[in-house]
Design an enzyme around this catalytic site. Structure first.
Site, PDB file in Angstrom:
ATOM      1  N   SER A 164     -14.223 -83.363 -61.361  1.00  0.00           N
ATOM      2  CA  SER A 164     -14.914 -84.585 -62.158  1.00  0.00           C
ATOM      3  C   SER A 164     -16.324 -84.239 -62.376  1.00  0.00           C
ATOM      4  O   SER A 164     -16.991 -84.851 -63.097  1.00  0.00           O
ATOM      5  CB  SER A 164     -14.619 -85.627 -61.092  1.00  0.00           C
ATOM      6  OG  SER A 164     -15.539 -85.445 -60.050  1.00  0.00           O
TER       7      SER A 164
ATOM      8  N   LYS B 172     -25.624 -85.690 -60.183  1.00  0.00           N
ATOM      9  CA  LYS B 172     -24.250 -86.321 -60.845  1.00  0.00           C
ATOM     10  C   LYS B 172     -24.286 -87.842 -60.582  1.00  0.00           C
ATOM     11  O   LYS B 172     -24.914 -88.171 -59.475  1.00  0.00           O
ATOM     12  CB  LYS B 172     -23.071 -85.746 -60.055  1.00  0.00           C
ATOM     13  CG  LYS B 172     -21.707 -86.324 -60.379  1.00  0.00           C
ATOM     14  CD  LYS B 172     -20.656 -85.514 -59.389  1.00  0.00           C
ATOM     15  CE  LYS B 172     -19.218 -85.933 -59.677  1.00  0.00           C
ATOM     16  NZ  LYS B 172     -18.102 -85.373 -58.947  1.00  0.00           N
TER      17      LYS B 172
ATOM     18  N   SER C 278     -13.383 -81.134 -57.495  1.00  0.00           N
ATOM     19  CA  SER C 278     -14.541 -81.662 -58.389  1.00  0.00           C
ATOM     20  C   SER C 278     -15.534 -80.676 -58.700  1.00  0.00           C
ATOM     21  O   SER C 278     -16.289 -81.050 -59.676  1.00  0.00           O
ATOM     22  CB  SER C 278     -14.926 -83.158 -58.260  1.00  0.00           C
ATOM     23  OG  SER C 278     -13.605 -83.882 -58.534  1.00  0.00           O
TER      24      SER C 278
END
Lengths: 494, 486
Positions: free
Chosen positions: A160, A80, A184
């Site tokens: 997210s 990420k 997330s």
């Protein structure tokens, strides 16, 4: 061959590499080829690091040959783009970090590299991890590999960690690093039909991970199976003296202790997670999970978490408050974007931040600034802190009676890009089942548990006591094997 | 023009009292910064002592320097303050280019040290000043405007350096008291080595809160004068500010609460920012740091390492050496002074030692502009001189000349006296001979003396001493002269 390689689980890849059925270089190459082919569609990667991946894979092959392989030696990982990676562009999906190449490596990614992971690239996300649909990224939307039955419309992957979830679901990586502040990891895992676990706050070092809300942020694995999450989690966790909130506790070998036996396990079902108007499919999948666990010998216990209704409001005070302060450092002075500055310092601050941050980030900075302001602090921030404590107390009391808690992960399946919330708060409702756990700092996993009427995956969340990731993993492992969820996303045609 | 007398401003409408509270920022003596491993060394090239966290780089986290905590506790103990076993680090949020994180990590509601007190020796007695609190915080960096004509450069060497903010109660009533407080605080932190007290380097500086009121009235509106970095400026700034406020009030005006700067060139204070544009710092507990907690045993173990502090040392000197409060006060002000003195007093008469150290030696060092630490005259050397006085080898007057020669030549007292033949004449016959000569040469004065003009005794002493080249033992000279003149 490439498709078969990529559809293996992390555990299978590890065994295949060990048995020399294929090499780390082949494995990396297969993934990179597919990423390069499909990323124009998914937009899951912001940066693809082919050269770095191939170099690391080569090194892994040497280590495997030399018998000094690490726990995940030679296995590809997507990162990420919130984790700082030395020398590799790190964006947090924000314009404001334009051109930022850190001079340091985050503890979590370093742990992954130390164990032999091979970096495929940096994965898309909501800007500064603020969002539940991966639609706030400066680098564009991420597309969910799943589609509704009979429809070709693109769907959001959740957020997210949308890039991480989409990549793992589309077999672009067997594992990806995610972060979870209010859901997330778990919510996108649910939207993409895969597994994601947020460990207890303090298990994973936050050093080198770009902060959103420091008291909530926690890294975690996103994989296709519970077993794989267990492997990855052991590699990620551990005390880090560079993070004062990191806990100095031994990390269990989660994989070795995995057990699918749920007999006698006390599973709590909170009544507050069954509000009026809850989605019928979500309820059906949850009830099915309860039924299956009961049949497998688990003891189902009704519990109450009375302060649940305040969790969302509490979260959307605490998280923006911390973010308003954490994001003050993006001022155009030392790194990233700088706009203006010819006239005055204030002008530079204003123009840089106006151009650098997207609407959602600005909204949260404004909310956070407001709730910390003189005259409002007591009414908002202080009250939220008290509620946070009460919410944690709810869990503490519940865990006197049960080993784990089972709930839905999200109130709906993935939705389309045409979905327009009437206000930002409606979008925040996506986190309603995940934020209480975050506020309490507890470990929780999401596993795919069924499909809705449109053929989209729905996840179930299993919450555990602080530092009892093992019970979370084991219950999930048991339920996963009973559920035998094997639906696959449509993906992109070859 | 108003004036200040007995700590009161004599105004047109009557006497005004000055109320002063001080916030002292003292750099904590540590090798590394408060939340990073970067060095705190002074005088480096810009941006050399900077860790990633000091530069506010994304994802970097603070880790508390334990040594800074220990030093703050030590300082609290030295002013008899309450030590809080649990305290909290807060973020103070504001934007400035030399504040890389966009917030300063400080302590707001729960500081590490609570109430304490300090005793000041003032001419009219001992003054007690309350200390409200001490908290730990990080320093900011420095904006440099001189490098480039159109740009500001930032030096982050100071960013993150540990500071203690020591906040006093508004207990001081004159600039002199404020300066005495600062001096006392400086003395204490230097004794316990928690701050080097170097005001020139900015390692100790203060903000002064000043207000005025008619005696018996409630407290007036205060103004804060920022960043005073010398005792002289403190004094000037406070007096200027108090006079300014009285003038405004006496001409029917009102004091605006504001932050002011002292312009040392003009000797006046001027507005920096008013209350209206004061920052809203949005303090909240720093989520990157856990509450700071330690045990009473830990505090006790630090207490055990405290040296004898100035107040205790002063009373001991007054008792043990029978020194006056004033002399004792001067000597204990610096630990170096007191160890110098103790070496001296161990081998000589304590009062003689005090007189020579604070009078003759300090006087000469002051003139030369050097510190005791750099003095060419060590305690051992000065002790050698004092011994020659005590055993009547030389007189006190000659000793002053010898001390000058010691400074000039670096030689010890005994060899100078030997070489220059400065030994006192203690031979009765020799002194009598000089007296006889003087009397013979001043027959008229002798007659006057004998007719009752007693004052002329001094004249004879002077003449004899002069004739002996200053070497006659004064006591013997006196005795013999009295006999001869009568």
């Amino acid at each position: 061959m490439s498709n078969e390689l990529r559809s293996l689980t992390l555990a299978q890849m590890r065994d295949g590499l060990k048995a020399k059925k294929f090499s780390a270089t082949e494995l990396a190459g297969a993934h990179l080829d597919e990423i390069e082919r499909t990323n124009p569609h998914y937009n899951a990667f912001i940066t693809i690091t082919r050269d770095k991946a191939m170099a690391m894979a080569k090194e892994s092959d040497a280590k495997i040959a030399g018998g000094s392989a690490g726990a995940i030696e030679g296995i590809p990982v997507g990162v990420k783009d919130l984790f700082c990676t030395k020398g590799t562009l790190t964006t947090a999906a924000s314009h404001i970090l334009d051109g930022f190449k850190p001079e340091y490596e985050s503890t979590i990614t370093q742990n992954i590299w130390n164990a032999g992971g091979v970096m495929l690239g940096k994965l898309n996300l909501d800007e500064f991890a603020m969002g539940s649909a991966n639609i706030t990224s400066y680098y564009g939307n991420v597309i969910n590999p799943w589609k509704k039955n009979g429809s070709d419309a693109n769907l959001v992957p959740g957020g997210s960690s949308g890039g991480s979830a989409a990549a793992v679901a589309a077999n672009l990586a067997p594992m990806a690093l995610g972060t979870d502040t209010g859901g997330s990891i778990r919510q996108p895992a649910s939207f993409c039909g895969i597994v994601g676990i947020k460990p207890t706050y303090g298990r994973c070092s936050r050093w080198g991970t770009i902060a959103f809300a420091s008291s909530l942020d926690q890294a975690g694995p996103i994989t296709r199976t519970v077993h794989d999450s267990a492997i990855m989690l052991s590699v990620m966790c551990g005390h880090d003296a560079k993070d004062s909130t990191s806990v100095n506790m031994a990390v269990p070998d989660f994989e070795a202790l995995l057990s699918a036996d749920v007999k006698g396990k006390k599973v709590g079902i909170p009544k507050e997670y069954r509000p009026d108007g809850i989605d019928a499919d979500v309820l059906r999948v949850w009830d099915n999970g309860i039924k299956l666990l009961k049949e497998a010998g688990a003891e189902i216990i009704d519990i109450s978490l009375p302060h649940t209704k305040y969790a969302l409001a509490t979260y959307y005070i605490v998280a923006p408050a911390e973010c308003s302060s954490n994001l003050a450092r993006y001022d155009g002075v030392r790194f990233g974007l700088r706009v203006g500055g010819d006239k005055s310092l204030t002008e530079m601050y204003e123009q840089t931040r106006a151009a650098g941050f997207g609407a959602e980030v600005k909204r949260r900075i404004m909310i956070g600034t407001y709730v910390l302001s003189a005259g409002y602090y007591d009414a908002y921030y202080k009250k939220a802190q008290k509620l946070r404590w009460l919410i944690a107390e709810d869990f503490r009391k519940a865990f006197e009676k049960v080993d784990v808690i089972l709930t839905p992960t999200a109130p709906s399946a993935a939705f389309g890009f045409d979905y327009k919330p009437i206000n930002p708060v409606e979008m925040y409702l996506n986190d309603v089942f995940t934020v209480p756990t975050s506020l309490a700092g507890l470990p929780a996993i999401s596993i795919p548990a069924g499909l809705n009427k449109d053929g989209l995956p729905l996840g179930l969340q299993i919450i555990g006591k602080a530092f009892d990731e093992q019970s979370v993993l084991n219950t999930a492992y048991g339920l996963e094997s009973i559920l035998a969820f094997n639906a696959k996303p449509q993906g992109v045609a070859a | 023009m108003n004036s200040i007398k007995n700590n009161l401003i004599k105004g047109n409408t009557g006497d005004w009292e000055i109320i002063i509270g001080l916030e002292v920022h003292a750099q904590i003596n540590t090798k590394s910064k408060l939340f990073s491993g970067a060095s705190t060394e002074f005088g480096q090239e810009p941006n050399v002592n900077v860790a990633f966290v000091d530069a506010g780089m994304p994802g970097m986290l603070p880790v508390l320097n334990e040594n800074a905590v220990e030093q703050a506790i030590k300082t609290g103990l030295a002013i008899n303050a309450q030590i809080n076993l649990k305290s909290i680090f807060d973020r103070k949020n504001y934007f400035y280019p030399d504040l890389p994180q966009g917030y300063q990590i400080s302590q707001f509601l729960d500081p590490i040290v609570g109430k304490g007190e300090m005793l000041l020796d003032m001419p009219d007695g001992v003054k007690k000043v309350g200390v409200t609190r001490i908290h730990i915080e990080q320093d900011a960096g420095k904006s440099l405007h001189e490098y480039k004509p159109k740009n500001t450069c930032i030096d982050l060497n100071r960013a993150g350096v540990p500071l203690m903010e020591i906040v006093s109660e508004p207990d001081m009533r004159s600039a002199d008291e404020a300066v005495a407080y600062m001096k006392k605080l400086r003395s204490i932190v230097r004794y316990i080595d928690t701050c080097d007290g170097d005001m020139e380097k900015g390692n100790m500086r203060c903000d002064a809160n000043v207000s005025v009121r008619k005696i018996g009235d409630p407290l007036g509106t205060r103004c804060e004068i920022k960043n005073l970095n010398s005792m002289r400026f403190m004094n000037k700034a406070i007096e200027f500010e108090a006079m300014r406020q009285v003038e405004i009030l006496e001409s029917g005006g009102e004091i605006r609460q504001e932050t002011r700067l002292f312009d040392s060139a003009k000797g006046e204070t001027r507005t920096m920012r008013t209350k209206e544009d004061a920052h809203d710092y949005r303090y909240f507990p720093d989520p990157d740091l856990l509450p700071l907690e330690f045990t009473q045993e830990y505090v006790d173990s630090i207490k055990a390492t405290l040296p004898e502090l100035p107040d205790a040392k002063k009373s001991r000197y007054m008792q043990e050496y029978k020194l006056s409060a004033y002399d004792a006060g001067v000597i204990v002000a610096e630990q170096e002074y007191s160890s110098f003195y103790e070496e001296l007093a161990g081998e000589n008469d304590p009062q003689l030692a005090a007189n020579w150290m604070t009078g003759e030696l300090f006087g000469r060092l002051n003139k030369m502009g050097i510190e005791l630490a750099d003095s060419p005259i060590t305690a051992r050397k000065l002790s050698g001189l004092l011994k020659l006085i005590s055993d009547n080898t030389i007189s006190g007057k000659i000793a002053k000349d010898v001390l000058d020669l010691m400074f000039e030549t670096g030689k010890d007292a005994a060899s100078i006296v030997e070489e220059k033949g400065m030994k006192q004449v203690t031979d009765t016959g020799a002194i009598e001979k000089v007296i006889d000569e003087v009397i013979a040469a001043n027959a008229d004065k002798l007659a006057e003396y004998r007719s009752g003009k007693d004052k002329l005794f001094g004249f004879f002493v002077g003449q004899v001493m002069k004739a002996s080249g200053g070497k006659a033992n004064p006591a013997m000279l006196n005795d013999l002269l009295k006999q001869k003149l009568s």
